[in-house]
Each structure stands twice: as structure tokens, then as C-alpha cells.
Design a protein around this motif. Structure first.
Motif, PDB file in Angstrom:
ATOM      1  N   ASP A   1       0.863  -1.184   0.000  1.00  0.00           N
ATOM      2  CA  ASP A   1       0.000   0.000   0.000  1.00  0.00           C
ATOM      3  C   ASP A   1       0.899   1.233   0.000  1.00  0.00           C
ATOM      4  O   ASP A   1       1.428   1.633   1.049  1.00  0.00           O
ATOM      5  CB  ASP A   1      -0.931   0.000   1.209  1.00  0.00           C
ATOM      6  N   LEU A   2       1.076   1.806  -1.189  1.00  0.00           N
ATOM      7  CA  LEU A   2       1.962   2.959  -1.328  1.00  0.00           C
ATOM      8  C   LEU A   2       1.370   4.205  -0.667  1.00  0.00           C
ATOM      9  O   LEU A   2       2.115   5.089  -0.258  1.00  0.00           O
ATOM     10  CB  LEU A   2       2.262   3.215  -2.805  1.00  0.00           C
ATOM     11  N   ASP A   3       0.053   4.263  -0.541  1.00  0.00           N
ATOM     12  CA  ASP A   3      -0.585   5.418   0.090  1.00  0.00           C
ATOM     13  C   ASP A   3      -0.363   5.442   1.598  1.00  0.00           C
ATOM     14  O   ASP A   3      -0.049   6.485   2.172  1.00  0.00           O
ATOM     15  CB  ASP A   3      -2.090   5.443  -0.212  1.00  0.00           C
ATOM     16  N   THR A   4      -0.528   4.292   2.248  1.00  0.00           N
ATOM     17  CA  THR A   4      -0.329   4.239   3.700  1.00  0.00           C
ATOM     18  C   THR A   4       1.116   3.900   4.064  1.00  0.00           C
ATOM     19  O   THR A   4       1.454   3.791   5.247  1.00  0.00           O
ATOM     20  CB  THR A   4      -1.260   3.197   4.360  1.00  0.00           C
ATOM     21  N   LYS A   5       1.947   3.697   3.051  1.00  0.00           N
ATOM     22  CA  LYS A   5       3.366   3.371   3.233  1.00  0.00           C
ATOM     23  C   LYS A   5       3.523   2.129   4.118  1.00  0.00           C
ATOM     24  O   LYS A   5       4.173   2.160   5.162  1.00  0.00           O
ATOM     25  CB  LYS A   5       4.127   4.555   3.824  1.00  0.00           C
TER      26      LYS A   5
ATOM     27  N   LYS B   1       7.993   2.141  -5.495  1.00  0.00           N
ATOM     28  CA  LYS B   1       7.331   2.892  -6.565  1.00  0.00           C
ATOM     29  C   LYS B   1       8.078   2.708  -7.888  1.00  0.00           C
ATOM     30  O   LYS B   1       7.467   2.471  -8.928  1.00  0.00           O
ATOM     31  CB  LYS B   1       7.256   4.384  -6.218  1.00  0.00           C
TER      32      LYS B   1
ATOM     33  N   LEU C   1       9.684   3.259   0.129  1.00  0.00           N
ATOM     34  CA  LEU C   1       8.577   3.733  -0.711  1.00  0.00           C
ATOM     35  C   LEU C   1       9.079   4.061  -2.113  1.00  0.00           C
ATOM     36  O   LEU C   1       8.490   3.658  -3.107  1.00  0.00           O
ATOM     37  CB  LEU C   1       7.917   4.953  -0.065  1.00  0.00           C
TER      38      LEU C   1
END
Length: 176
Positions: free
Chosen positions: A27-31, A72, A68
Motif C-alpha cells: 500500500d503505497l498510500d499508507t506506506k 514505486k 517507498l
């Protein structure tokens, strides 16, 4: 392979756990990265299976800005090489298949590390050493044992203390 090695050091995950990671676990948004399965490739077997982690538990591990960035960039590379319209959410994070449908064999990852050590004329370091490095670094930096045990997937912090307790003793001596 570089992305996997970064994740081995930063997450402290076991090699089977790394090989079983899917993009749906990242989950790149919540790292964060959810570690819930492990890749099993029994000796002599012709195929792999997905099984629960060693402790049969799921853990969610926070990642820092370096991890992260690595993830990505790795996702972008995977997305660029995959056929148009392929949904990577169920794809393996570490895969040679352009659609991410096949995971890397854990032995291949370990053999790569061995070959690189030899090529770079380094002492033979095992992939699992990166897991030990993460735990050791976190403990000697003053990290909370319960948190570190959770990140490492140890069911009980006493396991972490039994294996790494000598580090806390030497840090105490140094502090004195």
C-alpha cells in the motif's frame, strides 16, 4: 533483484515471504507492506505453493521514504513491461514473468546473493543476514522490542530477546 534486496534489509522479511509478496500486499498510500504468506518450493517438487508465514500470522510493516521510493520505481518498471491492460494487483512483486504471474524461486534469490558476494570478492553473506541486520540495527538504535518483534514476525517478543538479547547487553555496557 536490487528491489528485493532493499526490501529484505528494510522489512526484515524472510526470503519466502519476499518471494510471495503481491502488489495487493503493498500500500503505497499508507506506506505499508502486509506480509501474510510465504512461498514454499519443497525440495524435489516441480511447482511452488503459497502457505502461511512461519508463525501463521499476518503482519503489516510500515515503510520509510527510501523503501517507498524503491517500491514505486519497481512498480513502474513492472507496469511498463507488462502487457497493456494487465491488472498487477494480484501479480507477484518479484517476478520474471512480464505479467507477474510467476514468483522468483527462493533458491534463485539466495544463489544470486552468493554469486554477487563472490563477484565482488566479499565474504559469503546470506540473504537471511539482511533480516538479522534489520533486527540488530533496530535493537541497537533503541527500538522497542515488542515493535521490532512484530516487524520481524516473531510471535512473541521473548523470541527476539532470546536470539538478539546479547546485543542489548553489549549496548548497556557501552552506555555505562
Amino acid at each position: 533483484m536490487a528491489a528485493l534486496l532493499w526490501m529484505a534489509a528494510l522489512l526484515g522479511a524472510r526470503r519466502g515471504e519476499l518471494c510471495a509478496l503481491r502488489w495487493a500486499d503493498v500500500d503505497l498510500d499508507t506506506k505499508s507492506v502486509r506480509i501474510q504468506t510465504s512461498l514454499d518450493y519443497p525440495r524435489g517438487a516441480l511447482t511452488w505453493t503459497i502457505k502461511p508465514t512461519k508463525t501463521h500470522s499476518t503482519r503489516t510493516v510500515s515503510i520509510d521514504k527510501t523503501a517507498l521510493k524503491v517500491l514505486k520505481e519497481h512498480f513502474d518498471r513492472c507496469n511498463q513491461r507488462s502487457p497493456g491492460g494487465v491488472d498487477l494487483s494480484d501479480a507477484f512483486v518479484f517476478s520474471s514473468a512480464i505479467d507477474g504471474s510467476e514468483p522468483w524461486h527462493p533458491d534463485s534469490v539466495s544463489q544470486f546473493v552468493g554469486r554477487m558476494c563472490q563477484k565482488l570478492e566479499m565474504p559469503q553473506v546470506h540473504l537471511h543476514s539482511l533480516r538479522h541486520w534489520m533486527i540488530t540495527t533496530a535493537l541497537t538504535s533503541g527500538g522497542d522490542v515488542t515493535t521490532i518483534a512484530g516487524r520481524a514476525g516473531h510471535r512473541d517478543p521473548s523470541v527476539t530477546l532470546k536470539v538478539y538479547g546479547h546485543l542489548l547487553e553489549s549496548a548497556d555496557r557501552e552506555a555505562a
